[in-house]
Design an enzyme around this catalytic site. Structure first.
Site, short mmCIF file in Angstrom:
data_model
loop_
_atom_site.label_atom_id
_atom_site.label_comp_id
_atom_site.label_asym_id
_atom_site.label_seq_id
_atom_site.Cartn_x
_atom_site.Cartn_y
_atom_site.Cartn_z
NE ARG A 24 73.57 28.36 62.77
CZ ARG A 24 72.59 27.65 62.20
NH1 ARG A 24 71.71 28.25 61.41
NH2 ARG A 24 72.48 26.37 62.42
CB CYS A 45 62.14 10.36 52.56
SG CYS A 45 60.91 11.68 52.47
#
Length: 475
Positions: A24, A45
């Site tokens: 970017r 997770c």
């Protein structure tokens, strides 16, 4: 601007955060990501919640697809394993199927994560023994848990699941008893998941309390709660051996005093950084056998960075090197390194080891230094206070007990750490303590915090303020 590519090893949190940010900021730079396996950018997770049935599909755990990564202009190459690094030549050796090649780099990021350790056990000899690490492991456990006649493959979603593992594990009759070796994050989360799947669950912890990073005061609340939900909690009970039947399927676990039946065993005794590809280099290794990095994620080798579970960080309380492998740490460090490589030097930030955990109806949080011996080892003179207070005004529905422990240094009164447990929005309160740590606040400062009050949300004296008031009184 370097004319040589920014090469990244590892296509998960740190690696893709760095790749996206660099591309970017510097659109003309070639950014190449080598990923050893098929899976990229997934929520590690979330694996216990898929196994427990809270998450419907493995696809829900994916953050970015390979197509989305390539649309950002990133050259993503899956099933490409980097097996060696040559710092002098600034190349990496890459293996793809049966061929190898050399890839030059201008800057290199090691984001290889960590792998589960198995303790004294050989996990390859018995069916029904698993670690919870990676999408394929979660899919395999789900298949193993399911009735072979009722297994629903639609839960696998559209990703590149290891179908051989699924076919193998779905052939077994559903287990009815499970043993979990290790009472840390994975152990507690998997205990809840397996209870939800209808199993009789035994949780084994070799030390005196589960959840060691959260401290004894939190464990003293969580352990009886787990037992009330049907989990058999065994503390001070190392598992010495896994027992198998004549067909090669696990049938139990052995401790010093007894053998307990189990047709499923989850081993969650820790992880180790993946640094093997650097074994022939002179890179500096630090805490936890992780790659030593500076405040910008740089390693001891020129133009080579490391981030995520494979790298060390700086602890905000001690100012010293630490290794605490957590998701935000990886994403934040990767993003900062991507910015630095693109030309704007950016710190990866310090960490306090802030973490939260769900244990059935309880929410647990911890941050900073909680263990007094650990605090003394870092030169502090610790004192602590533990209180229990209401989460809301006593007359308002939903009020529940919340236990808070705060630790500070007696000489400077500086806050060192804290932990919290309760059933009503306890976990999010740990962020207040974490913020105080990163601002180097004293206990008196915390007691004077202007925290919001309204009966549906908090009592006049928030539990954290109560804890600070009591600890300040002890000072």
């Amino acid at each position: 601007m370097s004319t040589r590519p920014f090469v990244i090893v590892g296509g998960d949190a740190a690696g893709l955060s760095a790749a996206s940010k660099c591309k970017r900021e510097e659109p003309d730079r070639d950014v190449i990501v080598f990923e050893k396996g098929n899976w990229i950018s997934y929520a590690h997770c979330g694996l216990p919640y898929f196994i427990g049935g809270v998450v419907d599909s493995l696809s829900d755990l994916l953050s970015l697809s390979p197509t989305q990564v390539r649309e950002r202009g990133i050259d993503l190459r899956r099933n490409h394993e980097v097996i060696a690094v040559n710092p002098a030549e600034q190349t990496v050796t890459v293996r793809c199927e049966k061929t190898t090649f050399e890839q030059p780099f201008g800057d290199l990021l090691i984001g290889t994560g960590a792998r589960p350790v198995s303790g004294p056990f050989d996990l390859s000899t018995l069916d029904g023994v698993f670690t919870v690490h990676g999408i394929d492991s979660a899919a395999a456990i789900d298949a193993y848990l399911s009735d072979p006649e009722a297994y629903d493959e639609s839960t696998l979603g559209e990703g590149p699941v290891d179908r051989d593992q699924i076919t193998h594990n779905r052939q077994f009759s559903s287990p009815h008893t499970a043993a979990i070796v290790g009472g840390g994050y994975v152990g507690v989360e998997m205990a809840e998941a397996l209870i939800e799947r209808g199993l009789d669950v035994h949780l084994f912890q070799r030390s005196g309390h589960i959840l060691p990073p959260f401290g004894d005061s939190i464990a003293a609340v969580v352990e009886p709660h787990l037992r009330s939900k049907g989990v058999h909690v065994h503390t001070n009970t190392p598992v010495t051996r896994l027992v198998g039947d004549d067909d090669g399927r696990v049938s139990g676990v052995q401790t010093a005093s007894e053998t307990i039946d189990a047709q499923l065993v989850i081993v969650g005794v820790g992880i180790r950084p993946n640094t093997d590809l650097l074994s022939e280099t002179e890179i500096s290794i630090g805490e936890g056998s992780a790659i030593r990095t500076d405040e910008y994620g740089r390693t001891s080798l020129q133009n080579i960075y490391a981030a995520g579970d494979v790298a060390t960080s700086t602890h905000t309380v001690t100012g010293e090197e630490t290794w605490v492998p957590l998701g935000l740490t990886a994403n934040r460090a990767g993003r900062a390194i991507g910015t630095t490589v693109a030309g704007t030097e950016t710190s990866v930030g310090e960490i306090a080891g802030t973490a939260v955990l769900k244990a059935f109806d309880l929410e647990c949080g911890r941050t900073g230094i909680i263990d007094k011996d650990d605090a003394r080892n870092h030169g502090f003179d610790p004192i602590s206070a533990t209180i229990t207070a209401g989460s809301r005004s006593g007359y308002y529905p939903g009020n529940s007990e919340t236990t808070v422990t705060l630790v500070c240094d007696q000489q400077t009164e500086r806050l060192l750490g804290g932990a919290i447990v309760g059933s009503d929005r306890a976990a999010v309160r740990i962020n207040t303590i974490a913020t105080a740590l990163q601002a180097d606040r004293t206990v008196s400062d915390v007691e004077q915090l202007d925290l919001a009050y309204a009966p549906p949300f908090s009592p006049v004296w928030d539990p954290i303020l109560v804890a600070a008031k009591v600890l300040n009184g002890k000072l």
